[in-house]
Design an enzyme around this catalytic site. Sequence first.
Site, PDB file in Angstrom:
ATOM      1  N   THR A 156     -10.383 -16.062  -1.879  1.00 26.50           N
ATOM      2  CA  THR A 156      -9.631 -15.378  -0.665  1.00 26.50           C
ATOM      3  C   THR A 156      -9.421 -16.745   0.161  1.00 26.50           C
ATOM      4  OG1 THR A 156     -11.243 -13.536  -0.988  1.00 26.50           O
ATOM      5  CG2 THR A 156     -10.675 -14.135   1.195  1.00 26.50           C
ATOM      6  N   GLN A 212      -7.593 -14.091 -11.872  1.00 30.58           N
ATOM      7  CA  GLN A 212      -7.653 -12.984 -12.979  1.00 30.58           C
ATOM      8  C   GLN A 212      -7.068 -13.780 -14.328  1.00 30.58           C
ATOM      9  OE1 GLN A 212     -10.237 -10.996 -13.061  1.00 30.58           O
ATOM     10  NE2 GLN A 212     -10.417 -10.500 -11.046  1.00 30.58           N
ATOM     11  N   ALA A 227     -14.318 -20.177  -9.150  1.00 30.11           N
ATOM     12  CA  ALA A 227     -14.984 -20.409 -10.284  1.00 30.11           C
ATOM     13  C   ALA A 227     -15.979 -19.241 -10.531  1.00 30.11           C
ATOM     14  CB  ALA A 227     -16.135 -21.455  -9.645  1.00 30.11           C
ATOM     15  N   HIS A 228     -16.184 -18.463  -9.672  1.00 29.57           N
ATOM     16  CA  HIS A 228     -17.366 -17.240 -10.026  1.00 29.57           C
ATOM     17  C   HIS A 228     -16.588 -16.102 -11.133  1.00 29.57           C
ATOM     18  CE1 HIS A 228     -16.259 -13.675  -7.690  1.00 29.57           C
ATOM     19  NE2 HIS A 228     -15.713 -14.780  -6.843  1.00 29.57           N
ATOM     20  N   THR A 245     -18.490 -32.278   4.691  1.00 29.10           N
ATOM     21  CA  THR A 245     -19.297 -32.732   3.386  1.00 29.10           C
ATOM     22  C   THR A 245     -18.886 -32.279   2.075  1.00 29.10           C
ATOM     23  OG1 THR A 245     -20.942 -33.356   5.027  1.00 29.10           O
ATOM     24  CG2 THR A 245     -21.466 -33.235   2.652  1.00 29.10           C
ATOM     25  N   CYS A 263     -13.724  -5.820  -4.240  1.00 27.81           N
ATOM     26  CA  CYS A 263     -13.381  -6.356  -3.042  1.00 27.81           C
ATOM     27  C   CYS A 263     -12.914  -4.884  -2.233  1.00 27.81           C
ATOM     28  CB  CYS A 263     -12.444  -7.327  -2.677  1.00 27.81           C
ATOM     29  SG  CYS A 263     -13.111  -8.751  -3.689  1.00 27.81           S
TER      30      CYS A 263
HETATM   31  N1  PLP Z   1      -7.757 -12.774  -5.841  1.00 25.62           N
HETATM   32  C1  PLP Z   1      -8.178 -11.834  -7.011  1.00 25.62           C
HETATM   33  C2  PLP Z   1      -6.860 -11.428  -8.032  1.00 25.62           C
HETATM   34  C3  PLP Z   1      -9.449 -11.434  -7.111  1.00 25.62           C
HETATM   35  O1  PLP Z   1      -9.636 -10.735  -8.314  1.00 25.62           O
HETATM   36  C4  PLP Z   1     -10.605 -11.830  -6.431  1.00 25.62           C
HETATM   37  C5  PLP Z   1     -11.644 -11.203  -6.595  1.00 25.62           C
HETATM   38  O2  PLP Z   1     -11.932 -10.240  -6.907  1.00 25.62           O
HETATM   39  C6  PLP Z   1     -10.009 -12.710  -5.294  1.00 25.62           C
HETATM   40  C7  PLP Z   1      -8.715 -12.875  -5.108  1.00 25.62           C
HETATM   41  C8  PLP Z   1     -11.272 -13.207  -4.229  1.00 25.62           C
HETATM   42  O3  PLP Z   1     -11.923 -14.067  -4.856  1.00 25.62           O
HETATM   43  P1  PLP Z   1     -13.221 -14.746  -4.269  1.00 25.62           P
HETATM   44  O4  PLP Z   1     -14.336 -13.719  -4.349  1.00 25.62           O
HETATM   45  O5  PLP Z   1     -13.371 -15.721  -4.971  1.00 25.62           O
HETATM   46  O6  PLP Z   1     -12.866 -14.938  -2.702  1.00 25.62           O
END
Ligand code: PLP
Length: 378
Positions: A70, A179, A198-199, A235, A321
Amino acid sequence: MIYLDYSATTPVSYDVLESYLQATKDFPGNANSIHSLGVKSKTLLNSATKQIASLFNVLESELTFTSGATMSNNYALIGTCLANMKFGNHLIVSKLEHPSIYQICNYLESLGFEISYVDNNEDGLVDFEDLKRLIRKDTILVSICAVNSETGARQPLKMIRQIIKKENPYTFLHSDMTQAIGKVSVNFHDVDLASCTAHKIFGPKGIGLFYKNSKVPFTPLIYGTGKWNNLNPGTPALPLVVAFAKALRLAMQDIDKRENFVSRLNDRIVRELERYDGVWINHTKICIPHMLNISFKNIKSETFLHALEEYEIYVSTNTACSSKELSTSVMAIYNDKKRASSTLRISLSYLTTTDEVNKFLNCFRVIYEKLEGLKKED
Ligand code: PLP
């Protein structure tokens, strides 16, 4: 538990966690400090950054660590627009972006930027003719995700960039690769700017990557101290960077072999779910196999999700989201409100087993028959 929500987030891999813990325990110094503890941390930081840069074949100075995709998307769109507004105020985005991109576009519109939305065909592929038509002299940025987060539709970024540059060599291409990375091969040289996190690749939550080619004029959004990571001062999050480097390295290993494996699992689920009259399969020939989006004709997807949860099976209704809204991506591909309002996203990884898929399919049948039966009794 059967976890089929790998596109929402992934569990941190044991090896990645080990790297995180080791960096936390053995490297307590602030990498910005000039004493020996700081220098030790800085050396580790440089080495992790170098590893990531070499994985993508880019310069270390072209990488900025952020808090996630994001934030990287915010950097990419806002930083590029602010720096290039003297050349124009027009942006183009696809109709298959993550909600974060649309929210940033709303903000940019409030600053006076103009946004156009490029069409896609019935497979979810960006319409090249529409893209050509939309590019103008004052188009400063195009943002098109590498892989759509709801359906898995994958875009040919290299070709898209060629089209853009032919129409206007001064228009930059950003891609949200969140993705795609770790699932299919990507190339940062196909774009001018990229975002990822990373997640989604068995790394920790709270760290993302923003790639910006050194030739792209850019206005920093965050101001502070610390020369390293100069677009995001402060930092350095050393353990997170080290863990991210490890996660990326592991994610890129055997990527094709893993994709083939996931593809077989996906085929098996599709073959089975195709038999249900009340299910639409929202999967086209350009979708990656790690995601399978479906819609119900008569059942609320949220009801189905919670029924699966009773069996400890976890899936999503649409992206994590925006799980309460209409699926914009399914709407963009199928142009059908009913279909877009009852979507379920099953997401797989190389850790998914055939046994898990079989159990999921059995539970799916039981729940489907029960909920469809209840509908008929209404
Ligand atoms: N962009 C895409 C294509 C995503 O699938 C996601 C999360 O589902 C995001 C952005 C947001 O990622 P983050 O949770 O690391 O902000």
